[in-house]
Design an enzyme around this catalytic site. Structure first.
Site, PDB file in Angstrom:
ATOM      1  N   LYS A  84      -7.255 -48.173  11.500  1.00 48.57           N
ATOM      2  CA  LYS A  84      -6.541 -47.135  11.330  1.00 48.57           C
ATOM      3  C   LYS A  84      -5.238 -47.173  11.823  1.00 48.57           C
ATOM      4  O   LYS A  84      -4.094 -46.773  11.099  1.00 48.57           O
ATOM      5  CB  LYS A  84      -7.273 -45.895  11.386  1.00 48.57           C
ATOM      6  CG  LYS A  84      -8.675 -45.700  10.751  1.00 48.57           C
ATOM      7  CD  LYS A  84      -9.415 -44.293  11.206  1.00 48.57           C
ATOM      8  CE  LYS A  84      -9.860 -44.709  12.678  1.00 48.57           C
ATOM      9  NZ  LYS A  84     -10.984 -45.530  12.717  1.00 48.57           N
ATOM     10  N   ARG A 237     -12.076 -55.313  14.856  1.00 49.95           N
ATOM     11  CA  ARG A 237     -11.866 -55.136  16.445  1.00 49.95           C
ATOM     12  C   ARG A 237     -13.354 -55.769  17.047  1.00 49.95           C
ATOM     13  O   ARG A 237     -12.955 -56.656  17.945  1.00 49.95           O
ATOM     14  CB  ARG A 237     -11.946 -53.602  16.828  1.00 49.95           C
ATOM     15  CG  ARG A 237     -12.007 -53.693  18.237  1.00 49.95           C
ATOM     16  CD  ARG A 237     -11.814 -52.328  18.917  1.00 49.95           C
ATOM     17  NE  ARG A 237     -10.429 -51.682  18.711  1.00 49.95           N
ATOM     18  CZ  ARG A 237     -10.273 -50.481  18.425  1.00 49.95           C
ATOM     19  NH1 ARG A 237     -11.356 -49.672  18.359  1.00 49.95           N
ATOM     20  NH2 ARG A 237      -9.040 -50.088  18.039  1.00 49.95           N
TER      21      ARG A 237
HETATM   22  P1  ADP Z   1      -8.746 -48.335  14.380  1.00 48.01           P
HETATM   23  O1  ADP Z   1      -7.402 -47.550  14.788  1.00 48.01           O
HETATM   24  O2  ADP Z   1      -9.462 -47.943  13.264  1.00 48.01           O
HETATM   25  O3  ADP Z   1      -9.892 -47.931  15.842  1.00 48.01           O
HETATM   26  P2  ADP Z   1      -7.250 -50.439  14.938  1.00 48.01           P
HETATM   27  O4  ADP Z   1      -6.360 -50.479  13.836  1.00 48.01           O
HETATM   28  O5  ADP Z   1      -6.941 -50.245  16.335  1.00 48.01           O
HETATM   29  O6  ADP Z   1      -8.757 -49.757  14.601  1.00 48.01           O
HETATM   30  O7  ADP Z   1      -7.707 -52.223  14.808  1.00 48.01           O
HETATM   31  C1  ADP Z   1      -8.548 -52.752  15.704  1.00 48.01           C
HETATM   32  C2  ADP Z   1      -8.128 -54.228  15.710  1.00 48.01           C
HETATM   33  O8  ADP Z   1      -8.714 -54.985  14.664  1.00 48.01           O
HETATM   34  C3  ADP Z   1      -6.683 -54.458  15.844  1.00 48.01           C
HETATM   35  O9  ADP Z   1      -6.281 -55.225  17.180  1.00 48.01           O
HETATM   36  C4  ADP Z   1      -6.232 -55.435  14.512  1.00 48.01           C
HETATM   37  O10 ADP Z   1      -5.837 -56.548  14.851  1.00 48.01           O
HETATM   38  C5  ADP Z   1      -7.681 -55.711  14.094  1.00 48.01           C
HETATM   39  N1  ADP Z   1      -7.763 -55.301  12.515  1.00 48.01           N
HETATM   40  C6  ADP Z   1      -7.745 -53.913  12.161  1.00 48.01           C
HETATM   41  N2  ADP Z   1      -7.900 -54.123  10.752  1.00 48.01           N
HETATM   42  C7  ADP Z   1      -7.553 -55.412  10.484  1.00 48.01           C
HETATM   43  C8  ADP Z   1      -7.130 -55.872   9.258  1.00 48.01           C
HETATM   44  N3  ADP Z   1      -7.321 -55.294   7.768  1.00 48.01           N
HETATM   45  N4  ADP Z   1      -6.912 -57.327   9.031  1.00 48.01           N
HETATM   46  C9  ADP Z   1      -6.686 -57.862  10.209  1.00 48.01           C
HETATM   47  N5  ADP Z   1      -7.107 -57.176  11.509  1.00 48.01           N
HETATM   48  C10 ADP Z   1      -7.340 -56.071  11.465  1.00 48.01           C
END
Ligand code: ADP
Length: 356
Positions: A84, A237
């Protein structure tokens, strides 16, 4: 990218934590911010999966650019670690605007949210994580800000009170939440785009792992990436954390490329099973089977028996167990499914020999 607050965005230390398995639960990780940021995709091409979302966003961005208007406010929901925050950064990069990142628990006092809103520049994106945790006052300040780009400020007391309308630059709010259901109706209605992020397939996670391995200069075979992906609970993650752990293992024990065997052996050592379940997940299923005849049993009872807080169980353990079909949610509580029994190698109550 401006990070206004670490609270809740990169340091998701919410509630009590499991001391037993500090490895793969997104909520239990003291994030190494530099690590997360260094591997965070910045473009639609490097953002793997979520194709329906990406297609919608590309069109919305294109239209906003043609109209020379800011993007509609957007709400992304789904379990932690699905991307997200990352997609919000990709959107900002595509729009060529800055993004300010904060989270609802950091916006406790009215002046916190007012300060942020007043600091925004035209077109900028404001990202609020855990938006379901905004308090009523902050929400009320947000309504006119989102709708008319104004701040309604009251000065003076009772009869002499005056409302002052302060114009704000046109901005885009991106909210993220693990609990869309807990958002108030009026707030939810003010988002033009509401999208649920899905768990990732094994193939998509293998791509995430290969991409991260390349950035971190870790050598891994396709089968090695797939083996890790299978145990990553559909969550990038977790995939990223596991590739790091497995690469430590490969370096110390084998000094070489991560292949399927090395991946599986290290994940076994980390007590992550072939479904990606760790000790807490298995303890949760065992508890319901052994102590409550497979359920239904209430979430509070489960959390108390496991010494976990309800939020960790609801936000982190449950979504994946439900999605994997191992757990079922009923009006009377949680039940272990026949697959859940089989996964733990336990016999279903109907299969157990009745002695009396
Ligand atoms: P959320 O905000 O949903 O908790 P994040 O955006 O912080 O999740 O994502 C967590 C980790 O996963 C990040 O470090 C990112 O590098 C990786 N990640 C998330 N979505 C993707 C994606 N679609 N492709 C590659 N890596 C991703």
């Amino acid at each position: 990218m401006t990070i206004l607050s670490d609270n809740g965005v990169f340091n998701n230390n919410k509630g009590s934590q499991s001391k037993k398995n500090p490895i793969i639960k997104p909520e239990n990780i003291e994030y190494d911010k530099t690590f997360e940021n260094s591997i965070r995709p910045k473009t639609f091409e490097s953002y793997i999966g979520q194709s329906a979302l990406k297609e919608t966003l590309k069109i919305t961005i294109e239209a906003a650019k043609l109209r020379e208007k800011p993007l509609d406010h957007m709400l992304f929901y789904g379990p932690p670690g699905l991307g997200k925050t990352t997609i919000a950064g990709v959107i900002a990069a595509n729009m060529g605007v800055d993004i300010k990142i904060t989270s609802a628990p950091a916006l406790e006092r009215p002046r916190d949210i007012i300060g942020i809103l007043m600091s925004l520049k035209g077109g900028e994106i404001l990202f609020i994580d855990e938006i379901h945790r905004l308090n009523k006052v902050a929400e009320e300040i947000l309504y006119p800000a989102m709708e008319d780009f104004t701040l309604d400020m009251t000065t003076g007391k009772s009869q002499t009170a005056k409302t002052l309308r302060v114009p704000l630059p046109k901005f885009t709010l991106i909210g993220a939440t693990t609990k869309a259901g807990e958002l108030s109706g009026p707030l939810r209605d003010r988002f033009g785009i509401i999208h649920r992020l899905e768990f990732y397939t094994t193939e998509e996670l293998a791509k995430v792992i290969e991409r991260t391995a390349e950035i971190l200069d870790i050598k891994i075979t396709k089968d090695g990436a797939i083996a890790i992906a299978k145990r990553s609970r559909g969550t990038p993650r977790i995939a990223n954390r596991l590739i790091k752990r497995v690469s430590d293992f490969a370096l110390v024990k084998y000094n070489g490329t991560i292949d399927e065997n090395i991946a599986n052996e290290s994940l076994d050592m980390l007590k992550i099973d072939e479904f990606g379940l760790d000790t807490t997940d298995r303890a949760l299923l065992s508890l319901i089977i052994d102590k409550y005849d497979g359920g239904p049993v209430g979430i509070e009872t489960i959390a108390a028996a496991l010494s976990e807080d309800v939020r960790t169980i609801e936000d982190v353990c449950e979504p994946y167990l439900l999605q994997a079909g191992l757990l079922q949610r009923t009006p009377r509580g949680r039940k272990v499914s026949p697959e859940g029994y089989r996964h733990l190698g336990q016999k279903l109550p109907s299969e157990q020999t009745k002695l009396f």
